[in-house]
Each structure stands twice: as C-alpha cells, then as structure tokens.
Design a protein around this motif. Sequence first.
Motif, short mmCIF file in Angstrom:
data_model
loop_
_atom_site.label_atom_id
_atom_site.label_comp_id
_atom_site.label_asym_id
_atom_site.label_seq_id
_atom_site.Cartn_x
_atom_site.Cartn_y
_atom_site.Cartn_z
N ALA A 137 -68.79 -54.59 -39.61
CA ALA A 137 -68.60 -55.67 -40.58
C ALA A 137 -69.87 -55.88 -41.37
O ALA A 137 -70.98 -55.59 -40.90
N ALA A 138 -69.73 -56.39 -42.59
CA ALA A 138 -70.88 -56.72 -43.42
C ALA A 138 -71.58 -57.95 -42.85
O ALA A 138 -71.08 -58.63 -41.95
N ASP A 139 -72.75 -58.26 -43.38
CA ASP A 139 -73.51 -59.43 -42.93
C ASP A 139 -72.67 -60.69 -43.07
O ASP A 139 -71.89 -60.85 -44.02
N VAL A 141 -66.38 -65.44 -38.53
CA VAL A 141 -67.15 -65.57 -39.76
C VAL A 141 -67.62 -67.01 -39.88
O VAL A 141 -67.10 -67.91 -39.21
N ALA A 142 -68.60 -67.23 -40.71
CA ALA A 142 -69.09 -68.58 -40.94
C ALA A 142 -68.03 -69.43 -41.64
O ALA A 142 -67.17 -68.91 -42.37
N THR A 181 -64.54 -66.63 -47.40
CA THR A 181 -63.22 -66.31 -47.99
C THR A 181 -62.90 -64.82 -47.92
O THR A 181 -61.76 -64.44 -48.14
N GLU A 182 -63.90 -63.97 -47.64
CA GLU A 182 -63.68 -62.52 -47.61
C GLU A 182 -64.32 -61.91 -46.37
O GLU A 182 -65.35 -62.38 -45.89
N LEU A 183 -63.68 -60.88 -45.87
CA LEU A 183 -64.24 -60.09 -44.78
C LEU A 183 -64.38 -58.66 -45.27
O LEU A 183 -63.40 -58.03 -45.67
N LYS A 184 -65.61 -58.15 -45.26
CA LYS A 184 -65.86 -56.77 -45.65
C LYS A 184 -66.01 -55.93 -44.39
O LYS A 184 -66.86 -56.22 -43.54
#
Length: 734
Positions: free
Chosen positions: A75-77, A115-116, A120-123
């Motif tokens: 996952a991205a940061d 996620v925090a 709104t998005e998950l990369k």
Amino acid sequence: MRLIHPGRLAARFLSLLCLLWLALPALAQDDLDGLLPVTEAYKLSADASTPGVVKLHWTIAPDYYLYRGRMKFKAADGATLGEAQLPDGEKHHDEYLGDVETYHHGVDATVPYTVAAGTTELKLSVQYQGCHEVDPKICYPPHTEQLTLPVPAGAGAAAGGDAMGAALGKLGASKSGDSAALPAEQAFHLEALAKDRQHLLLRWTMPKGYYLYRDQTALKLKDANGLSLAKPEWPAGVEHQDAHFGKTTVYFDQIDVPVAIEGDTAALKTVNLEASFQGCQDGGLCYPLMTRALTIDLGAATPTSGVEAQPAPEMPPAGLATGALQVSLLSALLLALGGGLVLNLMPCVLPVLSIKAVGLLESGESHGKARSHALFYTAGVLSTFALIGIAIVALRSAGHALGWGAQLQQPLVVGVLACVMVAVGLSMSGVVQFGTSLGNVGSGLASRSGHAGDFFTGVLAVAVASPCTAPFMGSALAYAFAAPMINALLVFLMLGIGLALPFLAIGFIPALARLLPRPGAWMETLKQVLAFPMYLTAVWLIWVLAHQRGADAVGLVLVAVVLMSATLWWFERSRSRGAFSRVAVVVLLALTVVPLFYLSKVQAPTQVAQTADGVVAYSPEKLAELRKAGTPVFVDMTADWCVTCKANEHAVLDTDAFRELLKKTGAVYMKGDWTDVNPTIAAFLQQYHSPGVPLYVVFPKDGGEGRMLPTVLTSSLVEDALTKAAGTPVAANP
C-alpha cells in the motif's frame, strides 16, 4: 560438489527468465504468436466497497496458471495492509522452484487494510507471476499492477490513526465481508452480577457470526481499596487459527465466566469493574480494544451491562456454575461403578461382550484360564479408560471442548471401527482365526495370542461403549469432566471396573464359573451365530457415517471393508504358503488403508435445518426468541451415534403420545444434532455441564431456569416436566 542455496537458485532462475523474455522475440517468435498479453492471461479486478477489506479476483485463461507464492501486496503511504488471505493452491513440484502451489481458472484474495480517518482513496500495488503450461512452457516475468480504489465512508474509523488500529487491520482478515459489522455494543453485550459478596459472574452475548478472544480479555477492579480479582474461570472454547495471534481460543454465541474477588468486601455495597476485551466478526472485520465500566451491586444479583439499560437474559443461578463439582468424589466413584455395570446391558456393548462370553465358555472348568481371561480383559478395559481420561484432561487444559463419545464425530474413527467390527465378525465366522481357536493349535502360541485377544476385547468394549450413556453415568462423567486430573482418572478407572466386574466375578468365584455350560461342539455354532451382531454393528456405524459425510464416505468405507476382507481371507490361506503369499497380504493391507485415507478428506455435506413434523432445529437465537415469547421449550441434544438417544426417541419422543403432549402444553420440541462437530451445541452442553449426549432440558414459559432431565427418559417423567413448564414455575436444578 558445491551446493547452491535454494534462494540463490531461484534468483538465478528468475534472472534467466527475464533474459529469455527479452531474447524471445528474436529467438522463437513462432512460439509467442499464440501467447496472451499478461493482463489478458490474468485479468485482475478489485473491490473495496466493504470497509477495511479489499477483495481481489483473477480470471485465469485456459492453459495458464498463477503461482501462489509469487503474489505480493503493498500500500502507498497512509495505509497499512494486513495479512492477505489466499486459498490453498494445487501442490506440485516445479523443476526450478521446487514445491509450489498454483491456481488455474481463477482465484480470489482478500486483503485487510486500515487508513487514516477521512481518507477517500486506497492506492495498492499488486504483483503476481504465472506461466503458460502447454509445450513449450513459457513463464512471464513478475508483473505489477497499480490500483487506486475509492474508500467507503467510515473505513478509517476503526483504525483510529494509531498503532492499535494498524494491528487491528491485520486481525480483520476477511473471508467474505458479506454483511456490515454491528456496533460494538450490539456485537459484544457484557453484563455482570454478584453471585455472592465474593463471587462475580460475567456474561458476554454475541450475535451469530461473532466471536470473543479469551486471551485478549483483561478484568480489574477500580477504586477497590486493596481488593483484586482472581484468575477468571474460563470454560473450554473453540480453537481458532488467527492471522495475527496465531493459534488462540475464542467463544461464540454466549459465554459465562465466574471470577472471584480477593479481599474483604464486607464494608462495600458495590464494586466497579473495568473489562477490556476484543472480538471479531467471523469472516469480517475485527473490533478495536473495547473497555466497559460496570458497577455491580454486591447485595443483589441484578445484571448490569455497562451500556444503556435494556432487558438482559437470565443469568444462571450460583449453583449451576459449579454444579458438576457438587457431587463428592466418593459419590462420583459409586455412580461410576454403577454406570459401568449397567453398560454391560446396553445394546452398544453387547456385541463385543459376546466375544468375551465365547472366551469364558472355551475355558470350561479351568479356573486358571477363566482368571486369565478376566484379568487381561480387565487390563484392556482399564487401560483404555485411563487413556480416555488422560486425553480429556489434556485437551480440556488446552481449552478444547470434548464430550463423552465425541470421537465418533470423526469419520475416520467411525470408518476404522466399522472395519474392525467386520474383521472380528469374520474371525467368529471362521474366515480367519485370531488368537486362540477351538482347535487349540499350539498351546504356547494360544496362550500368548489369547492374552492379547482378551486385552483387545477389553479395548474394543470401551470403544463401542462410548455411544452409550447408562444410568448413573451422567453425574459421574460431569464430575470427571470438571474435576482435577487425579479425581477425573479415578472416575474413569471406576467406570472400567464396573464394566469388567461381571467377568472378574466369574473368573475369581468358582461357584459362578460352574454355572457356565460345559464346552462342546455346540460352541462353534454359537460362535458363528454371535458374528452377526458384529456385522450389524458395522452396518450401524456405516449408517452413522452416511449422516456425517454422505454417500461418498459410505462408498469409501465399503471399498475398505471389501479389501480388508480379501486381506484376511488371503492371510488365512497364506499360512501354509511361501513368502510371496505373505507379501501379497501386506500389499492388500496397504490397499485397504487407501480408501480410509481419502475418507478423512471427505467434506461434510451442506446441512439444512430441518423443521419437519413440528421439530425446530436448535439455535441460541431461536431458543431466546421462544423464551421471550413465553413458550415452553423441550430441548433435545442428540446424535446419530448415540444409542441411548435413539432408544429414548423410539420409546418416548417419536410417539403420538409425546406429540399430543406438546399440543396440550403448547410446548415447542427443539432438537440439536451433535453427530458431527458443532461448537454451538458443544457450548450448550458445556453450559449445563453435560459430558455428552443425550441432554434434555425443559424451559418453562415464565422464563425460569431450564430443568435437566435424566439421560434415560420415561413418558411419565417427560409429561410431568412439560406440564410443570406450561403451568407453575420450575425450580432451578441443584
């Protein structure tokens, strides 16, 4: 010779693949004309509509496959991934990569994430690798796809933006994610009361499909002025392989936990309890650590829940929590002795006792042989009961729930027992001779074989006795299942003494032995006649197996029985033949094991709750609904392998008189089937400290405590219980 590390070999292999991939257009363009692009060979789709879970699906083209071990997720940061849940693949040995698992046609994966709040998005980065398996075999280099997925509203709330939230993301490995998670207060309802000034009773109630972790629960008293809590008395739970915690113990449906207060509470009216605990939705998300504060009145047994006030289910009386230990050790031993004696009259044990009867008759007037038969038979009985006792105590200490006769929930055990019964029947029919024979072939061999045969008969008697619960046994077994190890072993050994006592008496009291008929030619006919109860026992076991695993399992056992019969037939013929015949016996015996091996792999057929003939399938939710509506309920916990259960059904429960009684009292007949492993029914048995089935509990219409009935029913007893349940309140069981 220099050995190359497997990891280096794999790295070299992958490097070689990449070089070959670059060189293939020039070297073998003809071979690539039909090769699909990687994204067409493996079509990846993703779905993040379930909060906290990403579902991935690969559609794999024909003649292509994916490596399970080559899938990676990153996952991205700002996002944290849990452990990906992947199904088992097809196992085989790869020429270059060694032992691997692969997927054909398609595969699903689920990846939990946190996620925090407000994200709104998950990369997500997904890497995978596969091959085209038709000659020539061509493998793709590792391929990575970048996914950007919309995050549903509220998906970051459980994480809380802290380290605990990230850890919970790893716990939330989803298998299905089909239903939205309930609020924590509804998913894990906690209430407590004081049984007396020194003992509290906590109850967690979870809807179907939710479970609580035992080892993630902490209890403490606040503002307690030196008071503390003893170690909670956790009941046996369900073993669960967790993605984060590993092998752990969890509880479904409902759990009652007694806990003692250490210290003087005389000056206190209330105590403040703080409970921290954690649980999950089965196949869904896991909840962050929950903390509830409860104020418990020490002067009244009024439930408190630590959340908004609402009607609470009835808490069991103080006596029920320790009811199994209210029987003294001496009483339990006497009950076990009586129960073991009565087992000799139960239909499940009679076929095996016929073997013992033949052995005693063969001994004739020889008191020495009679004593030898009795002692070695008793040794087999006591050894087996001791092993059962040790296994139960060990598994109970490890947190497993185990009941009397529960080994017959394992299809492999049922199948092996069926084969053993057929083998013993063939021996009695004269197809093969085990141990002593009427012809007294070789006194020394007969003596050794006879002792082994007597011992084995004792083992077999205990094995087939387990489906029966004789009178007096229930209280003794309930004591043993909750008592310390030494006491439990004493109870099991006393059961064995009771079972073996008739043969000990005949072996050591000459006057009783003289009552036996004299041996003669008629014994051979008797021996062959007694083989048929053994065959019928095998038929019954196969019938049980059919209910557990269906027609495929029955077919496998019948194949094993035929192969075993062929093995015994040829074994008898090979006695006077050469070494080749003995090798053939070994080969046939090995072939017999093959269908039994596959039997252990057969899955249970899908069970559909049956409500025919006015019988309602047991579930905690349905029982609670009926009790809330003021309906008296007759709960019957049974199993197809339980001979006592079937006898009660034939004599009382499957009669027109019982059905008329249900109509007259307005009661509902609720039935739970424990033929196969069922944690929900195991929890109900544990709640009433029942060592196994049958268990009969009658719940009155006024919401009072359930009344346990004896294991052996009569029509008058059931009529009395249901009449009271429909009228006057029923007193709690002591």
